[in-house]
Write an enzyme that holds these catalytic residues in place. Structure first.
Site, PDB file in Angstrom:
ATOM      1  CB  SER A   1      19.376 -80.210 -97.529  1.00 21.00           C
ATOM      2  OG  SER A   1      20.550 -79.653 -98.071  1.00 21.00           O
TER       3      SER A   1
ATOM      4  CG  HIS B   1      15.180 -80.829 -97.581  1.00 17.50           C
ATOM      5  ND1 HIS B   1      15.200 -82.192 -97.446  1.00 17.50           N
ATOM      6  CD2 HIS B   1      16.216 -80.517 -98.393  1.00 17.50           C
ATOM      7  CE1 HIS B   1      16.226 -82.690 -98.118  1.00 17.50           C
ATOM      8  NE2 HIS B   1      16.865 -81.690 -98.704  1.00 17.50           N
TER       9      HIS B   1
ATOM     10  CE  LYS C   1      15.703 -82.950-101.736  1.00 14.92           C
ATOM     11  NZ  LYS C   1      16.240 -81.646-102.093  1.00 14.92           N
TER      12      LYS C   1
HETATM   13  C1  LIG Z   1      17.187 -81.347-103.154  1.00 19.02           C
HETATM   14  C2  LIG Z   1      17.210 -79.886-103.342  1.00 19.02           C
HETATM   15  C3  LIG Z   1      17.112 -79.341-104.611  1.00 19.02           C
HETATM   16  C4  LIG Z   1      17.103 -80.188-105.850  1.00 19.02           C
HETATM   17  O1  LIG Z   1      15.885 -80.820-106.027  1.00 19.02           O
HETATM   18  P1  LIG Z   1      15.740 -81.904-107.188  1.00 19.02           P
HETATM   19  O2  LIG Z   1      14.302 -81.913-107.471  1.00 19.02           O
HETATM   20  O3  LIG Z   1      16.260 -83.193-106.641  1.00 19.02           O
HETATM   21  O4  LIG Z   1      16.563 -81.417-108.326  1.00 19.02           O
HETATM   22  C5  LIG Z   1      17.055 -77.975-104.726  1.00 19.02           C
HETATM   23  N1  LIG Z   1      17.124 -77.172-103.653  1.00 19.02           N
HETATM   24  C6  LIG Z   1      17.241 -77.666-102.403  1.00 19.02           C
HETATM   25  C7  LIG Z   1      17.288 -76.737-101.241  1.00 19.02           C
HETATM   26  C8  LIG Z   1      17.296 -79.045-102.209  1.00 19.02           C
HETATM   27  O5  LIG Z   1      17.413 -79.528-100.989  1.00 19.02           O
END
Ligand SMILES: *Cc1c(COP(=O)(O)O)cnc(C)c1O
Length: 393
Positions: A181, A209, A240
């Protein structure tokens, strides 16, 4: 001295080091533009890759579901029964991902906290990419298993660690982010998968992502590499690209069934609300109907990155719509972000501990919601601030 004085001192330390995070307040729906702290600015921050967070089809589905089913699930699913809507969402997610089963969680973070301790324990070993997301790190720690961090995206390092350690443990799992990310680079999942098969080790990828971004029509990293049926556990998020909230684990029926029995955030925390689940189903409708939004996302990302490179910015290792603008020290990144905001662009500085010391950056998140004119405005602002702060010539 009071019992909390140390906290005040820690916070002052963060402020001095340029690492204090002042959270801005958003007074508008998600989209290419936002009202942030009362000012209308171009949005380069959200993970709203496809513009679904305020999509009329999602909001309509959420409203309709509220009228039919209310809002809250009112209890933990395994104790008080699960709503048809959540079951439907899981069926649809499994179909979208091309796997036999899926289970949803309240967030991607919770999906990792549920999954890792359910699959490995004290007698086991985890091989984890050094730059894995915090929720993977926490899930690994919760499991009590031995944790070995291999060098970032380095398959040789992974294999060396496996050779050295595997024999001493009962079970093993390899865990990697799909898209990282902070850098926007993609794990070499095909090569990691070959290693997992060679040593007969479980493989788990967190595609937070990559969901809605990579692969055909946003089906994710497993589809991107053509690894269907070869990755044991695919974690994803619905917060996301999906534009809603929630987490998902997709994989074999036996893994999913085990998580229903042993995934603690599933067993001890309520599900997402009715409008969340309904909106996620609407997001799947859109993704399955057309690749248009995913295609536009990539067009936009390629356009913006090419513009940034032409201006002389270093966008790091990214091969995805995540566009890090590497600046070095945290105070410079923070100043850059403040100047951008003055110029009408909302793009946050990211520093330690989210990224290593000395690797502070602005992270630009490109979305299908941006028009070319928006991206041009963003490039203009980056050019002006970059010259003012002598980052570019
Ligand atoms: C954003 C993210 C999460 C967390 O996701 P949420 O649904 O916001 O809790 C978990 N793992 C990775 C790799 C992320 O980028």
């Amino acid at each position: 001295m009071t019992k909390t004085d140390w906290i005040k001192q820690e916070i002052e330390g963060l402020q001095t080091a340029g690492l204090y995070n002042r959270i801005r307040t958003i007074g508008s729906p998600q989209g290419a533009w936002l009202v942030v702290d009362g000012k209308r600015v171009l949005n380069f921050c959200s993970n709203n890759y496809l513009g679904l967070a305020n999509h009329p089809q999602l909001t309509a589905a959420a409203k309709k579901a509220i009228d039919e089913l209310g809002i809250g699930p009112a209890a933990v699913r395994s104790i008080a029964g699960t709503m048809t809507l959540h079951v439907e969402l899981e069926r649809r997610l499994a179909a979208f991902k091309g796997v036999a089963a899926a289970i949803t969680f309240q967030s991607g973070f919770n999906a990792n906290l549920a999954t890792i301790p359910a699959l490995v324990g004290k007698e086991d070993i985890i091989f984890s990419d050094r730059l894995n997301h915090a929720s993977i790190i926490d899930g690994c720690r919760l499991s009590g298993a031995k944790i070995i961090a291999y060098e970032h995206c380095d398959v040789a390092s992974l294999e060396a660690q496996i050779k050295e350690n595997l024999a001493q443990y009962r079970r093993a799992i390899i865990i990697t982010d799909g898209v990282f990310s902070m850098d926007g680079d993609v794990a070499p999942l095909d090569k990691i998968c070959a290693v997992a098969q060679k040593y007969d080790i479980l493989l788990m990828v967190d595609d937070a992502h990559g969901e809605g971004v990579l692969g055909k029509g946003g089906r994710g990293i497993v589809d991107h590499f053509g690894l269907h049926g070869k990755v044991d556990v695919e974690v994803g998020t619905l917060s996301k690209a999906f534009g809603v909230v929630g987490g998902v684990v997709a994989g074999s029926p036996v893994v999913v069934e085990w998580l229903r029995q042993r995934g603690r955030p599933f067993l001890f925390s309520s599900a997402v609300t009715v409008p969340d689940a309904a909106a996620c189903i609407a997001a799947l409708d859109i993704l399955e109907a057309s690749t248009e939004l995913v295609d536009r996302l990539w067009d936009n990302a390629n356009y913006f990155k090419a513009g940034m490179k032409e201006l002389g910015f270093d966008t790091g290792l990214s091969t995805t719509p995540i566009t890090p603008v590497m600046l070095g020290e945290a105070p410079l990144a923070q100043q850059f972000s403040r100047e951008l905001f003055e110029a009408g662009v909302f793009a946050m500085a990211i520093g330690y501990p989210t990224v290593p010391q000395g690797k502070a950056r602005i992270r630009v998140m490109i979305s299908a919601a941006h028009g070319k004119d928006d991206l041009d405005k963003g490039l203009e602002a980056f050019a002006a601030v970059g010259r003012k702060l002598s980052v570019i010539k």
